[in-house]
Write a protein that holds these residues in place. Sequence first.
Motif, PDB file in Angstrom:
ATOM      1  N   VAL A 198       7.442  -5.115  -6.962  1.00  0.00           N
ATOM      2  CA  VAL A 198       8.505  -4.259  -7.483  1.00  0.00           C
ATOM      3  C   VAL A 198       8.584  -2.952  -6.700  1.00  0.00           C
ATOM      4  N   PHE A 199       7.431  -2.335  -6.405  1.00  0.00           N
ATOM      5  CA  PHE A 199       7.454  -1.093  -5.639  1.00  0.00           C
ATOM      6  C   PHE A 199       8.038  -1.340  -4.244  1.00  0.00           C
ATOM      7  N   GLY A 200       7.623  -2.407  -3.599  1.00  0.00           N
ATOM      8  CA  GLY A 200       8.125  -2.690  -2.265  1.00  0.00           C
ATOM      9  C   GLY A 200       9.628  -2.883  -2.230  1.00  0.00           C
ATOM     10  N   ILE A 201      10.138  -3.651  -3.193  1.00  0.00           N
ATOM     11  CA  ILE A 201      11.582  -3.902  -3.240  1.00  0.00           C
ATOM     12  C   ILE A 201      12.342  -2.636  -3.624  1.00  0.00           C
ATOM     13  N   GLN A 202      11.817  -1.943  -4.634  1.00  0.00           N
ATOM     14  CA  GLN A 202      12.512  -0.776  -5.173  1.00  0.00           C
ATOM     15  C   GLN A 202      12.572   0.368  -4.169  1.00  0.00           C
ATOM     16  N   GLU A 203      11.504   0.564  -3.407  1.00  0.00           N
ATOM     17  CA  GLU A 203      11.439   1.702  -2.492  1.00  0.00           C
ATOM     18  C   GLU A 203      11.624   1.309  -1.030  1.00  0.00           C
ATOM     19  N   GLY A 204      11.934   0.034  -0.775  1.00  0.00           N
ATOM     20  CA  GLY A 204      12.078  -0.416   0.614  1.00  0.00           C
ATOM     21  C   GLY A 204      13.092   0.389   1.395  1.00  0.00           C
ATOM     22  N   GLU A 205      14.250   0.656   0.794  1.00  0.00           N
ATOM     23  CA  GLU A 205      15.289   1.389   1.502  1.00  0.00           C
ATOM     24  C   GLU A 205      14.875   2.824   1.784  1.00  0.00           C
ATOM     25  N   THR A 206      14.082   3.407   0.862  1.00  0.00           N
ATOM     26  CA  THR A 206      13.613   4.780   1.067  1.00  0.00           C
ATOM     27  C   THR A 206      12.802   4.894   2.353  1.00  0.00           C
ATOM     28  N   TYR A 207      11.999   3.875   2.630  1.00  0.00           N
ATOM     29  CA  TYR A 207      11.147   3.878   3.823  1.00  0.00           C
ATOM     30  C   TYR A 207      11.754   3.062   4.962  1.00  0.00           C
ATOM     31  N   LYS A 208      13.075   2.785   4.862  1.00  0.00           N
ATOM     32  CA  LYS A 208      13.788   2.035   5.901  1.00  0.00           C
ATOM     33  C   LYS A 208      13.124   0.686   6.181  1.00  0.00           C
ATOM     34  N   TRP A 209      12.509   0.109   5.152  1.00  0.00           N
ATOM     35  CA  TRP A 209      11.849  -1.194   5.235  1.00  0.00           C
ATOM     36  C   TRP A 209      10.783  -1.220   6.336  1.00  0.00           C
ATOM     37  N   GLY A 210      10.173  -0.051   6.569  1.00  0.00           N
ATOM     38  CA  GLY A 210       9.137   0.049   7.596  1.00  0.00           C
ATOM     39  C   GLY A 210       7.826   0.553   7.019  1.00  0.00           C
ATOM     40  N   THR A 211       7.228   1.528   7.685  1.00  0.00           N
ATOM     41  CA  THR A 211       5.910   2.043   7.319  1.00  0.00           C
ATOM     42  C   THR A 211       5.998   2.990   6.126  1.00  0.00           C
ATOM     43  N   ILE A 212       5.092   2.794   5.173  1.00  0.00           N
ATOM     44  CA  ILE A 212       4.988   3.706   4.038  1.00  0.00           C
ATOM     45  C   ILE A 212       3.990   4.808   4.359  1.00  0.00           C
ATOM     46  N   THR A 213       2.794   4.422   4.741  1.00  0.00           N
ATOM     47  CA  THR A 213       1.780   5.371   5.174  1.00  0.00           C
ATOM     48  C   THR A 213       0.695   4.612   5.938  1.00  0.00           C
ATOM     49  N   GLY A 214       0.290   5.133   7.072  1.00  0.00           N
ATOM     50  CA  GLY A 214      -0.751   4.480   7.869  1.00  0.00           C
ATOM     51  C   GLY A 214      -0.397   3.029   8.159  1.00  0.00           C
ATOM     52  N   PRO A 215      -1.329   2.103   7.846  1.00  0.00           N
ATOM     53  CA  PRO A 215      -1.059   0.683   8.109  1.00  0.00           C
ATOM     54  C   PRO A 215      -0.234   0.004   7.014  1.00  0.00           C
ATOM     55  N   VAL A 216       0.086   0.728   5.947  1.00  0.00           N
ATOM     56  CA  VAL A 216       0.806   0.135   4.812  1.00  0.00           C
ATOM     57  C   VAL A 216       2.299   0.119   5.100  1.00  0.00           C
ATOM     58  N   SER A 275      19.122  -3.253  -7.468  1.00  0.00           N
ATOM     59  CA  SER A 275      19.181  -1.836  -7.101  1.00  0.00           C
ATOM     60  C   SER A 275      18.863  -1.641  -5.623  1.00  0.00           C
ATOM     61  N   ALA A 276      17.836  -2.361  -5.138  1.00  0.00           N
ATOM     62  CA  ALA A 276      17.466  -2.233  -3.725  1.00  0.00           C
ATOM     63  C   ALA A 276      18.488  -2.904  -2.818  1.00  0.00           C
ATOM     64  N   ALA A 277      18.948  -4.092  -3.217  1.00  0.00           N
ATOM     65  CA  ALA A 277      19.841  -4.854  -2.346  1.00  0.00           C
ATOM     66  C   ALA A 277      21.198  -4.179  -2.183  1.00  0.00           C
ATOM     67  N   ILE A 278      21.738  -3.625  -3.272  1.00  0.00           N
ATOM     68  CA  ILE A 278      23.078  -3.037  -3.157  1.00  0.00           C
ATOM     69  C   ILE A 278      23.050  -1.797  -2.270  1.00  0.00           C
ATOM     70  N   ALA A 279      21.934  -1.054  -2.289  1.00  0.00           N
ATOM     71  CA  ALA A 279      21.830   0.109  -1.407  1.00  0.00           C
ATOM     72  C   ALA A 279      21.848  -0.320   0.057  1.00  0.00           C
ATOM     73  N   ALA A 280      21.099  -1.388   0.365  1.00  0.00           N
ATOM     74  CA  ALA A 280      21.052  -1.878   1.742  1.00  0.00           C
ATOM     75  C   ALA A 280      22.419  -2.395   2.187  1.00  0.00           C
ATOM     76  N   VAL A 281      23.113  -3.105   1.300  1.00  0.00           N
ATOM     77  CA  VAL A 281      24.423  -3.659   1.644  1.00  0.00           C
ATOM     78  C   VAL A 281      25.441  -2.539   1.835  1.00  0.00           C
ATOM     79  N   ILE A 282      25.408  -1.528   0.966  1.00  0.00           N
ATOM     80  CA  ILE A 282      26.339  -0.403   1.105  1.00  0.00           C
ATOM     81  C   ILE A 282      26.146   0.284   2.446  1.00  0.00           C
TER      82      ILE A 282
END
Length: 578
Positions: free
Chosen positions: A221-239, A422-429
């Motif tokens: 849920v965290f990954g999907i919900q916040e994926g767009e915030t982190y541009k579907w890339g690195t969150i911190t360090g190797p994560v 919520s995550a998908a519509i942000a990416a599509v927009i």
Amino acid sequence: MTSTSTALPGGMTVEKKPWPALWALVIGFFMILVDSTIVSVAIPTISSKLDADINAVIWVTSAYLLAYAVPLLVTGRLGDRFGPKNLYLIGLAVFTLSSLWCGFAGSIEMLIVARVVQGLGAALMTPQTMAVITRMFPPDKRGAAMGLWGAVAGVATLVGPIAGGLLVDSLGWEWIFFVNVPVGIVAFVLAVRLVPQFEKHAHSFDWLGVALSAVGLFLVVFGIQEGETYKWGTITGPVTVWGMIIAGIVVLVAFVFWQRVRKGDALLPLGLFKDRNFTLANIAITAVGLSISSFALPLILWAQDVKGFSPTTSALLLTPMAVVSMGVAPVVGKNLHRWNPRWVAAFGLAFFSGGLFWVGTVVRGNDPWWSVIAPAVVLGLGSGAMWGPLSVAATRNLPPRLAGAGAGVFNTTRQVGAVLGSAAIAAVIEARITANFPAGAGSSGSTGSAGSTGEGATSSLGVLPSFLHAPFSSAMGEAMLLPAAVIIVAFVAALFFAKPQPVSWGAAPAGTPAQAPAGEAPVSPEVGAPESPAEAPAVEHHPAHAAAHHAAHAAAPAPSTPDEELAATEHAGRHTAE
């Protein structure tokens, strides 16, 4: 008005006044669902008043949704063990007090923490509402109750933005939380008086299952919900976002394997999924959750950034849908005992999908605002007809002992679908804005916020310049194709619902009347079942076969595990249908 009930073996309760009890529950249920969306229109105001950037304010909603979604499997099972009424009241108290805390929060950090606690309270409450319906209403009487439950779920997601806009514009952002306090107090008093206590089932609690399910759901849920915030890339360090999602899926697979091999009561009885309609209903409600959480955002952005509407006025575009849905849902519910849920759900889902495609066409063409009214009515017809049948299909064959587990699964899949939406519509927009905007237009104004996250997109910075109206409208209309298409998955799932069969409700062996307390008349194992042989349908059996059949049932031990109880319920239902 005081509710009275008669307890039967196996945890079944014959409720003399179930409807007052149901209304008491849906007040609290409505409140927590409204809070899933009410904050969206207040994000700019909260950002200004608490001096927080947009990413911090987005967590006011994200923290609530995360704390709400992750514990649902566990809280559903806790209701089976400690009683759904007790868990509901605890959750309602936590939710109400944390709402007061939210309103008095003096910093964005304090508000986020308070919202986490509020989400935990909501997670305690939600499965209990559905579990109580499953226990109070027998399968053939459950349609109207689930129709009301579904209408509340559908309308609450629409009322949130409207109520939020009105409260923020008139009283201030704090009141989107303060308003919960008097409502919560009234709901608590009504629940204490009207909701009956049910028999508790002494499950051996699966702590490893709790840990695996909580960790797995949190990561996904965290990954999907916040994926767009982190541009579907690195969150911190190797994560990374995708690493977190994949890790969550692996943990959930381990959770399912553990549920399969564990001896004794499982947190998630896998036997639930042996019921075809339960499995299909969960697939459908995931798609519905995704579409409901995502379809309004492109419409509201178009209304604000192209048509120049205020947040409150833009949310009012959905009023026809809410009004029609409220009128249709009770009618559907009252007739579900006569209508096949397969066709009712398919009708509702088809209309909802068609309405979304229609709205998308209006938005894409930048038609006059009033062109939204007709498709909004179609959406209301679809919404009113889809929630009740899906809920009934999911719960019809559940024995009372597994009401909490089934409700927890159903609500978890709905909430995971909402997070996906919520995550998908942000990416599509963001993708459609990039594709439609002229080169050099940039990502200023509201479009920049639209690209950040679904909730953040509501923080419009003003009406777009006229040369961007057409490309922005095209982008928003194309984004609406996502929820419209996903609903087709739910439509297909509904088409494969099995036709409902009569279910013998209760754990007593088939044909054995429940033992009534001294001085009381025996109570039928199924509420609403024929009270005399003359009222029962004529069924012919060979005498020898009938004698052997009843002897076998009399000799059979009572179900001792969830899977055995499910099998017994299905077996009794088949014999009832013969």
